[in-house]
Motif scaffolding. Structure first.
Motif, PDB file in Angstrom:
ATOM      1  N   THR A   1       0.821  -1.213   0.000  1.00 19.17           N
ATOM      2  CA  THR A   1       0.000   0.000   0.000  1.00 19.17           C
ATOM      3  C   THR A   1       0.854   1.263   0.000  1.00 19.17           C
ATOM      4  N   THR A   2       2.129   1.144   0.338  1.00 18.00           N
ATOM      5  CA  THR A   2       3.018   2.304   0.322  1.00 18.00           C
ATOM      6  C   THR A   2       3.843   2.395  -0.949  1.00 18.00           C
ATOM      7  N   GLY A   3       3.842   1.329  -1.757  1.00 21.20           N
ATOM      8  CA  GLY A   3       4.602   1.317  -3.001  1.00 21.20           C
ATOM      9  C   GLY A   3       5.337   0.002  -3.177  1.00 21.20           C
ATOM     10  N   PRO A   4       6.172  -0.106  -4.221  1.00 21.33           N
ATOM     11  CA  PRO A   4       6.888  -1.349  -4.472  1.00 21.33           C
ATOM     12  C   PRO A   4       7.977  -1.632  -3.436  1.00 21.33           C
ATOM     13  N   VAL A   5       8.109  -2.922  -3.099  1.00 20.49           N
ATOM     14  CA  VAL A   5       9.141  -3.389  -2.172  1.00 20.49           C
ATOM     15  C   VAL A   5       9.812  -4.595  -2.810  1.00 20.49           C
ATOM     16  N   VAL A   6      11.148  -4.561  -2.888  1.00 15.83           N
ATOM     17  CA  VAL A   6      11.900  -5.723  -3.347  1.00 15.83           C
ATOM     18  C   VAL A   6      12.772  -6.197  -2.207  1.00 15.83           C
ATOM     19  N   ARG A   7      12.933  -7.527  -2.117  1.00 18.66           N
ATOM     20  CA  ARG A   7      13.705  -8.075  -0.994  1.00 18.66           C
ATOM     21  C   ARG A   7      14.312  -9.412  -1.380  1.00 18.66           C
ATOM     22  N   ALA A   8      15.466  -9.661  -0.787  1.00 21.44           N
ATOM     23  CA  ALA A   8      16.161 -10.930  -1.006  1.00 21.44           C
ATOM     24  C   ALA A   8      17.084 -11.194   0.167  1.00 21.44           C
ATOM     25  N   THR A   9      17.265 -12.464   0.473  1.00 27.86           N
ATOM     26  CA  THR A   9      18.226 -12.867   1.494  1.00 27.86           C
ATOM     27  C   THR A   9      19.567 -13.061   0.804  1.00 27.86           C
ATOM     28  N   LEU A  10      20.578 -12.372   1.328  1.00 24.87           N
ATOM     29  CA  LEU A  10      21.915 -12.423   0.745  1.00 24.87           C
ATOM     30  C   LEU A  10      22.832 -13.252   1.626  1.00 24.87           C
ATOM     31  N   PRO A  11      23.625 -14.130   1.031  1.00 24.09           N
ATOM     32  CA  PRO A  11      24.554 -14.931   1.837  1.00 24.09           C
ATOM     33  C   PRO A  11      25.480 -14.035   2.662  1.00 24.09           C
ATOM     34  N   ASP A  12      25.549 -14.295   3.934  1.00 23.15           N
ATOM     35  CA  ASP A  12      26.438 -13.588   4.866  1.00 23.15           C
ATOM     36  C   ASP A  12      26.209 -12.080   4.948  1.00 23.15           C
TER      37      ASP A  12
END
Length: 151
Positions: free
Chosen positions: A102-113
Motif C-alpha cells: 500500500t506504500t509502493g513497491p518493495v523488493v527483498r532478497a536474502t543475501l549470503p552472509d
C-alpha cells in the motif's frame, strides 16, 4: 551508526548505487504513482482514497504497463553488487522478491552472509485515523523516499 549500534554505511552505499544506476526506473515509479493518485482526486482537489484496490492492484497494473514492474527486481542485483555479495537466485517480479504494498513497491532478497536486503520505494502514505485507512500520494519523489534496509 544507529542508536542500536548498527552500522548504516552498507545501506547508504546501496542507496547511493541504486540512485546512480536506476534513476529512470525511479522516475517511472513516480510517474505511475502520480497517475494512480490522479484517479482519486475528488471535487475539492484532494487526492486520497479509502479503497485499497485503488492503490495496490492499480499500482501493480500501471507499473506493468509502464515496463517498470519487470525492472524492479534489478534493484536487488545492484544492491548485492554494492555490498560485494552475489544473489543466491535470479529475482523475479513476483513474491517473495517483489510485492506492491500500500506504500509502493518493495523488493527483498536474502543475501549470503549479508542478511536480508529490503528496498522500499515509498510513494504512498497510509493514514490510519478515523473509520479506516486512507491512502494518499506522498509529497516527496521516489528518489527521496527510497529506503534501504539490511535486516
Amino acid at each position: 551508526m544507529t542508536t542500536d549500534g548498527r552500522d548504516t554505511a552498507p545501506e547508504a552505499a546501496v542507496r547511493e548505487r541504486l540512485l546512480a544506476e536506476h534513476g529512470p526506473l525511479f522516475d517511472a515509479v513516480d510517474a505511475v504513482a502520480d497517475a494512480v493518485a490522479d484517479r482519486w482526486t475528488d471535487g475539492e482537489g484532494r487526492s486520497s482514497t479509502a479503497d485499497r484496490d485503488a492503490v495496490v492492484p492499480a499500482m501493480r497494473e500501471a507499473l506493468a504497463a509502464a515496463g517498470a514492474l519487470e525492472r524492479l527486481p534489478g534493484l536487488l542485483a545492484t544492491g548485492a553488487d554494492a555490498l560485494g555479495v552475489g544473489l543466491p537466485a535470479s529475482p523475479v517480479a513476483a513474491p517473495p522478491y517483489l510485492v506492491v504494498a500500500t506504500t509502493g513497491p518493495v523488493v527483498r532478497a536474502t543475501l549470503p552472509d549479508a542478511g536480508r536486503l529490503v528496498v522500499t520505494v515509498r510513494v504512498f502514505a497510509v493514514d490510519r485515523g478515523g473509520d479506516g485507512p486512507v491512502y494518499r500520494r506522498i509529497e516527496r519523489d521516489a528518489r527521496e523516499a527510497l529506503a534501504v534496509e539490511l535486516r
